[in-house]
Design an enzyme around this catalytic site. Sequence first.
Site, PDB file in Angstrom:
ATOM      1  CG  ASP A  64       0.818   4.179  -5.687  1.00 33.75           C
ATOM      2  OD1 ASP A  64       0.124   4.867  -6.470  1.00 33.75           O
ATOM      3  OD2 ASP A  64       0.405   3.134  -5.177  1.00 33.75           O
ATOM      4  CG  HIS A  65       0.892   6.580 -11.525  1.00 40.11           C
ATOM      5  ND1 HIS A  65       0.654   5.232 -11.486  1.00 40.11           N
ATOM      6  CD2 HIS A  65      -0.133   7.102 -12.231  1.00 40.11           C
ATOM      7  CE1 HIS A  65      -0.459   4.969 -12.153  1.00 40.11           C
ATOM      8  NE2 HIS A  65      -0.961   6.088 -12.624  1.00 40.11           N
ATOM      9  CG  ASP A  80      -2.462  -3.581 -12.652  1.00 36.81           C
ATOM     10  OD1 ASP A  80      -1.243  -3.358 -12.786  1.00 36.81           O
ATOM     11  OD2 ASP A  80      -3.340  -3.004 -13.334  1.00 36.81           O
ATOM     12  CG  HIS A 102      -2.495   2.661  -8.199  1.00 34.69           C
ATOM     13  ND1 HIS A 102      -1.207   3.091  -8.040  1.00 34.69           N
ATOM     14  CD2 HIS A 102      -2.538   2.079  -9.425  1.00 34.69           C
ATOM     15  CE1 HIS A 102      -0.498   2.796  -9.126  1.00 34.69           C
ATOM     16  NE2 HIS A 102      -1.287   2.176  -9.976  1.00 34.69           N
TER      17      HIS A 102
HETATM   18  C1  BG6 Z   1      -1.146   1.223 -13.509  1.00 29.10           C
HETATM   19  C2  BG6 Z   1      -1.732  -0.110 -13.807  1.00 29.10           C
HETATM   20  O1  BG6 Z   1      -0.408   1.181 -12.313  1.00 29.10           O
HETATM   21  O2  BG6 Z   1      -2.179   2.178 -13.389  1.00 29.10           O
HETATM   22  C3  BG6 Z   1      -2.583  -0.064 -15.055  1.00 29.10           C
HETATM   23  O3  BG6 Z   1      -0.701  -1.071 -13.951  1.00 29.10           O
HETATM   24  C4  BG6 Z   1      -3.596   1.035 -14.962  1.00 29.10           C
HETATM   25  O4  BG6 Z   1      -3.217  -1.312 -15.292  1.00 29.10           O
HETATM   26  C5  BG6 Z   1      -2.950   2.355 -14.563  1.00 29.10           C
HETATM   27  O5  BG6 Z   1      -4.231   1.176 -16.223  1.00 29.10           O
HETATM   28  C6  BG6 Z   1      -3.983   3.423 -14.296  1.00 29.10           C
HETATM   29  O6  BG6 Z   1      -3.353   4.653 -14.134  1.00 29.10           O
HETATM   30  P1  BG6 Z   1      -4.100   6.011 -14.501  1.00 29.10           P
HETATM   31  O7  BG6 Z   1      -3.131   7.058 -14.065  1.00 29.10           O
HETATM   32  O8  BG6 Z   1      -4.354   5.983 -15.961  1.00 29.10           O
HETATM   33  O9  BG6 Z   1      -5.363   5.998 -13.703  1.00 29.10           O
END
Ligand code: BG6
Length: 484
Positions: free
Chosen positions: A172-173, A230, A235
């Site tokens: 989960d980045h 999503d 997140h």
């Molecule tokens: C991803 C989603 O996991 O996270 C995207 O699938 C979203 O829809 C993105 O735009 C957001 O990541 P960050 O790091 O740009 O906040």
Amino acid sequence: IEVAEFDLVVFGASGDLAHRKLIPALYHRCADGQVPEGARIICSARRDYSDDDYRQWAREALQEHVSDLEDESLEHFLSRLHYVKIDVGGTDGWSDLKTILDERPDVVRAFYLAVGPDLFGTICQGIGNAGLVTDKTRVVIEKPIGKDGASAKALNDTVGAVFKEEQIFRIDHYLGKETVQNLMALRFANALFEPLWNAAHIDHVQITVAESLGVGGRAGYYDTAGALRDMVQNHILQLLCLVAMEPPESMNADSVRDEKLKVLKALSPITEANADKLTVRGQYRAGASAGGAVPGYLEELGRDDSTTETFVALKAEIANWRWAGVPFYLRTGKRLAQRVSEIAVQFRPIPHSIFDAEAGHISANRLVIRLQPDEGVQMKVMIKDPGPGGMRLREVPLDMSFAEAFKIRNPDAYERLIMDVIRGNQTLFMRRDEVDAAWAWIDPILDAWKASKDTPRSYTAGTWGPSASIALVERDGRTWAEDG
Ligand code: BG6
């Protein structure tokens, strides 16, 4: 921190994730000297590339996504990339990969599946059948992990048939973002907050992940998902867990994940009976963003019958001793007024004021953890307005901006996470039972929406979403922290 030698195999190496995130992240780690000379980065896809073709592809990816490319580091990094063509569904290529990996059976071996989830099973089986799994092997997968509890279970079963749970790294980045990890430092490396971190002192918590971009080229995938799947299932619930969890026994992976799991299990259910009070769905229509006029979601999708939500706001509650009665307002959406992700912890007002009316309004303290952009932590406190004019009070931020405090490049989440995979540290990765528990809370919301006659409310691109989302908090006598 030094890492041991390793072989990293990236499947889907000519895809979008590799282009935007993985290759740039690996470049930075190499340029910073963290990748040992003996480490091999083996990139694999279906295309008929030579090593040189792939290096050219990677060069272009880096030129596009890395602003501070250095020639020497670039050439050195590119020379370390190898390409193996594999048709993952067939038999072609697997034995080539095996020959390469068998040269060093004892080093850490990591397989990064930068492909769509429909290929997870095929690739895991391919890895298993080719006899590539050693004791030091790890596998990395990304969301979406299923589209509901049942499909997540099936997917986890498939991966679990080849790899043990200790070998599976579910990314989960958001957990790799600097400020998100800072949340743990803030809570558990300071004595100040913990005594106040409960329902007696905290009025409510808000978590906003607002994006200004629309779905653009991802409309095809996005329409099958929507904002709840999503962003919230993963997140936002992960952020909520880090805010709400009990102090883990240590930073050990299972201690942290045990505590997060308890939070997920304590979330009060949102079902058909209360979903219309506790949830708001929206979908953007044409409007304006900073760059000018932008199309609506349905135009981007090229269909006019989609009821997929591009915005969601929720009022969640955690039914345990620490948080009973403290709402957690969650919201996320595309094409909102601003790109901003933050967690706002709103403390309760002072119990009694000793100041007279002239002192002005006394705002309750608020701690804001800004994830992006302008990462930092801010504590809103009251002070006396300077000057001889009597006791007038004013709210000011005690500010801690990371960019100003540390003049270093803010590493991307993937840089941290990839190296954690190599180190074998699962603290920032989701365990299987967390994924299940998150779906167990999300599934009834999806069911309730499906059963409802309502469809998402339309909101103009470039605003803060449907007005019902504002009403969701105003009904409780509160307001969103960042409403422009
Ligand atoms: C991803 C989603 O996991 O996270 C995207 O699938 C979203 O829809 C993105 O735009 C957001 O990541 P960050 O790091 O740009 O906040």
